[in-house]
Design a protein around this motif. Structure first.
Motif, PDB file in Angstrom:
ATOM      1  N   LEU A  11       0.878  -1.201   0.006  1.00 16.16           N
ATOM      2  CA  LEU A  11      -0.230  -0.052   0.154  1.00 16.16           C
ATOM      3  C   LEU A  11       0.586   1.404   0.300  1.00 16.16           C
ATOM      4  O   LEU A  11       0.438   2.090  -0.594  1.00 16.16           O
ATOM      5  N   TYR A  29       1.276   9.495  -5.394  1.00 21.90           N
ATOM      6  CA  TYR A  29       1.611  10.523  -4.906  1.00 21.90           C
ATOM      7  C   TYR A  29       2.692  11.931  -5.318  1.00 21.90           C
ATOM      8  O   TYR A  29       2.064  12.668  -6.005  1.00 21.90           O
ATOM      9  N   LEU A  68       1.468  15.043  -7.616  1.00 16.57           N
ATOM     10  CA  LEU A  68       2.337  15.993  -6.991  1.00 16.57           C
ATOM     11  C   LEU A  68       3.219  16.795  -7.781  1.00 16.57           C
ATOM     12  O   LEU A  68       3.358  18.089  -8.717  1.00 16.57           O
ATOM     13  N   LEU A 102      -4.390   6.364  -5.855  1.00 15.95           N
ATOM     14  CA  LEU A 102      -4.754   7.976  -4.109  1.00 15.95           C
ATOM     15  C   LEU A 102      -5.725   6.972  -3.411  1.00 15.95           C
ATOM     16  O   LEU A 102      -6.706   8.084  -3.528  1.00 15.95           O
ATOM     17  N   HIS A 103      -6.635   5.795  -3.884  1.00 17.90           N
ATOM     18  CA  HIS A 103      -7.485   4.742  -2.806  1.00 17.90           C
ATOM     19  C   HIS A 103      -7.151   4.093  -1.925  1.00 17.90           C
ATOM     20  O   HIS A 103      -8.167   4.000  -0.699  1.00 17.90           O
ATOM     21  N   PHE A 104      -6.391   4.273  -1.770  1.00 16.22           N
ATOM     22  CA  PHE A 104      -5.150   3.941  -0.318  1.00 16.22           C
ATOM     23  C   PHE A 104      -7.125   2.510   0.371  1.00 16.22           C
ATOM     24  O   PHE A 104      -6.651   1.551   1.746  1.00 16.22           O
ATOM     25  N   ILE A 111       8.216   5.235  11.124  1.00 22.09           N
ATOM     26  CA  ILE A 111       7.065   5.276  11.634  1.00 22.09           C
ATOM     27  C   ILE A 111       6.964   3.842  13.013  1.00 22.09           C
ATOM     28  O   ILE A 111       6.462   3.640  13.847  1.00 22.09           O
ATOM     29  N   LEU A 159      -5.739  -0.510   7.981  1.00 26.39           N
ATOM     30  CA  LEU A 159      -5.265  -1.297   6.314  1.00 26.39           C
ATOM     31  C   LEU A 159      -7.514  -1.895   5.552  1.00 26.39           C
ATOM     32  O   LEU A 159      -7.650  -0.538   4.691  1.00 26.39           O
ATOM     33  N   ILE A 207     -10.750   2.249   4.731  1.00 21.77           N
ATOM     34  CA  ILE A 207     -10.975   2.754   3.557  1.00 21.77           C
ATOM     35  C   ILE A 207     -11.357   2.276   2.715  1.00 21.77           C
ATOM     36  O   ILE A 207     -12.534   2.015   2.174  1.00 21.77           O
ATOM     37  N   ILE A 235      -3.099  18.549  -3.621  1.00 18.80           N
ATOM     38  CA  ILE A 235      -1.898  19.461  -2.855  1.00 18.80           C
ATOM     39  C   ILE A 235      -0.424  19.839  -3.224  1.00 18.80           C
ATOM     40  O   ILE A 235       0.103  19.668  -2.983  1.00 18.80           O
ATOM     41  N   PHE A 250      -2.513  22.659   2.608  1.00 21.43           N
ATOM     42  CA  PHE A 250      -2.334  21.181   2.489  1.00 21.43           C
ATOM     43  C   PHE A 250      -1.653  21.009   3.806  1.00 21.43           C
ATOM     44  O   PHE A 250      -1.518  19.601   4.427  1.00 21.43           O
ATOM     45  N   PHE A 268     -10.576  10.644   0.433  1.00 25.02           N
ATOM     46  CA  PHE A 268      -9.073  10.982   0.299  1.00 25.02           C
ATOM     47  C   PHE A 268      -7.905  11.308   1.127  1.00 25.02           C
ATOM     48  O   PHE A 268      -6.943  11.572   1.284  1.00 25.02           O
ATOM     49  N   GLY A 320      -7.943  11.201   4.148  1.00 20.21           N
ATOM     50  CA  GLY A 320      -5.883  10.097   3.891  1.00 20.21           C
ATOM     51  C   GLY A 320      -4.793  10.759   3.547  1.00 20.21           C
ATOM     52  O   GLY A 320      -3.604  10.410   4.630  1.00 20.21           O
ATOM     53  N   LEU A 321      -4.645  11.695   2.965  1.00 25.03           N
ATOM     54  CA  LEU A 321      -3.275  12.303   2.945  1.00 25.03           C
ATOM     55  C   LEU A 321      -3.024  13.604   4.282  1.00 25.03           C
ATOM     56  O   LEU A 321      -2.094  13.079   4.794  1.00 25.03           O
ATOM     57  N   GLY A 350       1.232   9.776  11.123  1.00 24.82           N
ATOM     58  CA  GLY A 350       2.589   9.172  11.378  1.00 24.82           C
ATOM     59  C   GLY A 350       3.577   9.926  11.367  1.00 24.82           C
ATOM     60  O   GLY A 350       4.187   9.480  12.032  1.00 24.82           O
TER      61      GLY A 350
END
Lengths: 218, 436
Positions: A35, A43, A47, A59-61, A117, B74, B77, B235, B240, B369, B372-373, B379
């Motif tokens: 993932l 991403y 960008l 970007l659907h995670f 992390i 996990l 979403i 983004i 953001f 979404f 989520g970003l 984190g």
């Protein structure tokens, strides 16, 4: 009962060291690695200019939608794998080659961040005197994926780097290279397994272990 | 009254709270762990009412819990996808059934593997799918001026679960044994989520949530966007990154205090007869304040604005950080309770504020979404919290870590003050609101 040994790194599901909880943790950690790797590529591509609102593959995670058949199989064979190809359209970039490489390299970089992390969570749970073996597995798998991405075969980042740097006229070779990449990787991992780490895990493994030890120390 | 919502809206909200009250079983894991852990007899089988269950080591007991957390994250979403496609009823019911199945599997298997699979995997799947359903369903019924409160109420149920599941589970274990407690809770959860799940619904098509009553003379809320931003456009805005930084701020300070002071609180309270007799107070204190903090912060953020709510939470928390060295030096139980409480409140409040911020700035449509970003900041906040350990190694004490964290928090407040919602591409720049 003596304290339990840490699982082998890179972790392989192996009858000799099999433990149910480690195997389950490994599968979950692999999902996270896939993932994180795929979303980071999408991403950075977004960008850098390849933004496609509503694109279905980014970007659907959802880790399950990023799973690739060969990439997933490779986790079972070699302890590392890759997500389904994230479609990046270099034509939308200002610097097609350079930005393509950047967005492909974002995958392993994000795995490395994820490993950090996970190491932080291990540390935090340690403050509550909790043993966070599962998060150590997340750390180990993400580190392994990050490092193994140096291998020069697509769809790993190292392979994408070479593929992007190939001269314009070698279009046919590039196509072949990218198509054969996953199968070659799988074959190499299988061979590596048969001769007990003589090709890859014997060489890259110690580096992964060293990084693991570095991150896990406060 | 301008902000009258149909009664159905509140039914959906509280059905959501009820579902989360079931899903929050994770917070009570320590109750089971206490019965299961016995380091020197690990691997041997229990006798008596828990016949057939093995004793576990500390490390083993942490595994189902950790797996459950990860599966939860996990599945959240994909769970949102399920609810977008099939509606909240299906989402909540599926989630509840997975969790119930997990409990029953764990009870039947009476083994470590059963806990790993039942609680860790099935339970995590259930929580992830179920958790995603109630909040968006409830939010659709309310206008933006109530978003904070409603999200807080629904999400708060999850934290509130610690309050009743811990004592209930402890009672069930002592009266009927481990397996019995899992059966009982499994069936209870299945029943509640199925019933409450049927009460969840989206508003009918064309429903317009009532807007806040605009007081004469007050500026109409300019902080809300009318455009639904796509993640790709979002983004590219500096706002953001400012939101991510604000998230880092709340997470790192909350975690730093909790990680260092909660252990000391537990150690200080040990030996005081009152806390020995009522250990659940310590066990559920964090969860409770965390839950109340979400509702509370949501509530006052609706009244005084998200930016102000963030400022209040963070400045108080920063004060705590600067006071922490002396509090920890004095080992004062009273102050430790206060400081840990504020940290939990602020941390929970951040988790309630950030989705609301994201919704206000970038629109509700792609909130899943986009949030989520923004969540990446959470984190990274973990990462910052860990720097404390490194600083301790270098300077020999944690004090500088606390001061540094306090400074980061103040910086985050400053960023929050200058962070205004971006104007969407093609939209006319927002006219600066008249000074009220």
């Amino acid at each position: 009962m003596p304290p339990r040994d840490l699982f082998p790194i890179p972790y392989l599901i192996d009858p000799r060291t099999y433990a149910f909880d480690d195997a389950v943790s490994f599968c979950v950690a692999a999902l996270i690695a896939v993932l994180v790797n795929a979303e980071a590529q999408a991403y950075v591509a977004t960008l850098l200019g390849d933004s496609r609102p509503g694109a279905k593959d980014r970007l659907h995670f959802n880790a399950f939608l990023h799973l690739d058949l060969l990439g997933g199989l490779s986790f079972l064979v070699g302890g590392v794998g890759w997500p389904k190809q994230v479609h990046v359209d270099p034509a939308r970039f200002r610097h097609p080659t350079g930005y393509l490489i950047l967005s492909r390299c974002a995958g392993p970089f994000a795995n490395f961040l994820m490993a950090n992390i996970a190491a932080s969570i291990v540390w935090l749970l340690g403050a509550f005197s909790m043993d966070a073996r599962v998060f150590m597995m997340v750390l180990a798998v993400n580190l392994t994926v990050a490092l193994y991405n140096l291998l020069p075969l697509p769809p790993l980042a190292g392979g994408s780097l070479i593929s992007a740097l190939l001269p314009e006229k070698s279009e046919r070779f590039r196509g072949l290279y990218e198509q054969a990449g996953p199968y070659l990787l799988l074959a190499v991992f299988l061979l590596d397994r048969i001769i007990d780490g003589g090709i890859i895990s014997g060489r890259l493994g110690p580096h992964v272990q060293r990084l693991f030890a570095l991150l896990i120390k406060p | 009254m301008a902000d009258k919502v149909p009664g159905r809206a509140w039914v959906v909200t509280f059905a959501g709270t009820a579902i989360n009250l079931c899903l929050g079983i994770l917070y009570a894991w320590s109750v089971w762990a206490k019965v299961l852990i016995k380091e020197d007899m690990a691997g041997q089988l229990m006798t008596g009412i828990n016949e057939g269950w093995p004793f576990l080591t500390n490390a083993q007991a942490a595994t189902p819990f950790s797996l459950c957390v990860i599966m939860f994250a996990l599945l959240m979403i994909p769970g949102g996808r399920i609810q977008d496609r099939f509606g909240p009823k299906v989402g909540a019911t599926t989630g509840g059934l997975f969790l119930a199945l997990g409990c029953i599997v764990a009870g039947l298997m009476r083994s470590y593997a059963g806990l790993v699979f039942g609680i860790g995997i099935l339970g995590g799947i259930g929580m992830g799918i179920g958790y995603a359903a109630p909040t968006p369903a409830a939010l659709k019924w309310f206008g933006p001026h109530k978003r904070g409160l409603v999200a807080g109420l629904v999400v708060g149920g999850y934290g509130g679960a610690a309050l009743y599941i811990s004592p209930l589970a402890a009672y069930l274990i002592s009266s009927g044994g481990l397996s019995y407690s899992f059966y009982f809770l499994g069936i209870l959860f299945a029943a509640v989520t199925i019933v409450a799940g049927q009460l969840l619904s989206w508003p009918p098509a064309g429903y317009v949530p009532p807007a806040a009553a605009v007081k004469p003379g007050a500026a109409a809320a300019p902080i809300l966007t009318k455009v639904d931003w796509a993640a790709g456009d979002m983004i590219k805005t500096w706002q953001f990154f400012a939101l991510v930084f604000m998230f880092i701020g709340t997470t790192q300070s909350g975690l730093l205090i909790i990680a260092n002071a909660a252990g000391m609180l537990a150690a200080t309270a040990k030996g005081i007869p009152f806390f020995d007799a009522n250990a659940w107070i310590l066990a559920s204190y964090g969860g409770l304040i965390n839950a109340v903090g979400r509702v509370g912060t949501g509530l006052y953020s609706d009244k005084i604005g998200r930016g102000n709510a963030y400022t209040v939470n963070c400045l108080v928390s920063a004060l705590c950080l600067f006071a922490l060295p002396s509090v920890m030096g004095a080992r004062s139980l009273f102050f430790l309770f206060i400081v840990v409480g504020i940290a939990y409140w602020q941390y929970g409040g951040g988790l309630a504020l950030m989705p609301a911020f994201t919704g206000d700035f970038f629109g509700p449509k792609n909130l899943g979404f986009n949030y989520g970003l923004v969540f990446i900041g959470w984190g990274l906040g973990f990462f910052m919290a860990r720097l404390g350990g490194t600083i301790k190694d270098i300077t020999g004490s944690l004090n500088w870590a606390f001061y540094l964290s306090g400074l980061v928090l103040i910086l985050a407040v400053i960023v929050c003050r200058i962070n205004k919602r971006p104007s969407a591409p093609g939209e006319k720049p927002v006219a600066a609101p008249a000074k009220a």
